[in-house]
Design a protein around this motif. Structure first.
Motif, PDB file in Angstrom:
ATOM      1  N   ARG A  54      88.085 -81.412  16.556  1.00 41.49           N
ATOM      2  CA  ARG A  54      89.030 -82.066  17.466  1.00 41.49           C
ATOM      3  C   ARG A  54      89.466 -81.128  18.579  1.00 41.49           C
ATOM      4  N   GLN A  55      89.685 -79.841  18.241  1.00 38.54           N
ATOM      5  CA  GLN A  55      90.096 -78.879  19.270  1.00 38.54           C
ATOM      6  C   GLN A  55      89.041 -78.739  20.354  1.00 38.54           C
ATOM      7  N   LEU A  56      87.777 -78.901  19.993  1.00 41.41           N
ATOM      8  CA  LEU A  56      86.684 -78.786  20.954  1.00 41.41           C
ATOM      9  C   LEU A  56      86.298 -80.136  21.564  1.00 41.41           C
ATOM     10  N   ASN A  57      87.037 -81.200  21.197  1.00 42.33           N
ATOM     11  CA  ASN A  57      86.674 -82.553  21.615  1.00 42.33           C
ATOM     12  C   ASN A  57      85.221 -82.869  21.276  1.00 42.33           C
ATOM     13  N   GLY A  58      84.791 -82.417  20.114  1.00 41.75           N
ATOM     14  CA  GLY A  58      83.412 -82.617  19.691  1.00 41.75           C
ATOM     15  C   GLY A  58      83.286 -83.649  18.605  1.00 41.75           C
ATOM     16  N   ASN A  59      82.048 -83.886  18.199  1.00 44.18           N
ATOM     17  CA  ASN A  59      81.777 -84.757  17.065  1.00 44.18           C
ATOM     18  C   ASN A  59      80.783 -84.049  16.155  1.00 44.18           C
ATOM     19  N   TYR A  60      80.838 -84.390  14.881  1.00 46.25           N
ATOM     20  CA  TYR A  60      79.996 -83.674  13.932  1.00 46.25           C
ATOM     21  C   TYR A  60      79.427 -84.604  12.874  1.00 46.25           C
ATOM     22  N   THR A  61      78.376 -84.123  12.235  1.00 47.27           N
ATOM     23  CA  THR A  61      77.800 -84.782  11.073  1.00 47.27           C
ATOM     24  C   THR A  61      77.647 -83.735   9.979  1.00 47.27           C
ATOM     25  N   ILE A  62      77.707 -84.218   8.745  1.00 48.46           N
ATOM     26  CA  ILE A  62      77.486 -83.341   7.593  1.00 48.46           C
ATOM     27  C   ILE A  62      76.499 -84.028   6.672  1.00 48.46           C
TER      28      ILE A  62
END
Length: 79
Positions: A54-62
């Protein structure tokens, strides 16, 4: 975990994503994966991943089947 893994390996890669404006951080290993994803979703590590993303305004997958792969896509913050 690395139960019965003879040569455990953790990889951390930072690359330009498909478009030149974003970066992709990939953290992976050759471990056994996470058996109970519900337990993993409630842990401190997962909360930290959420906060950093959230701090990087990113999205992720695991991915946790048979190994662990975390991929975060984000745009660099320029001052």
């Amino acid at each position: 975990t690395f139960h019965q893994i003879k040569d455990p390996v953790v990889s951390i890669l930072l690359n330009k994503h498909n478009d030149a404006d974003s970066l992709q951080l990939t953290v992976s290993d050759n471990g056994n994966g996470i058996k109970d994803i519900n337990t993993a979703n409630k842990g401190l590590g997962r909360r930290l991943v959420d906060i950093f993303s959230r701090q990087l305004n990113g999205n992720y997958t695991i991915e946790t089947e048979g190994r662990f792969i975390y991929v975060l896509n984000f745009k660099p913050i320029l001052s």
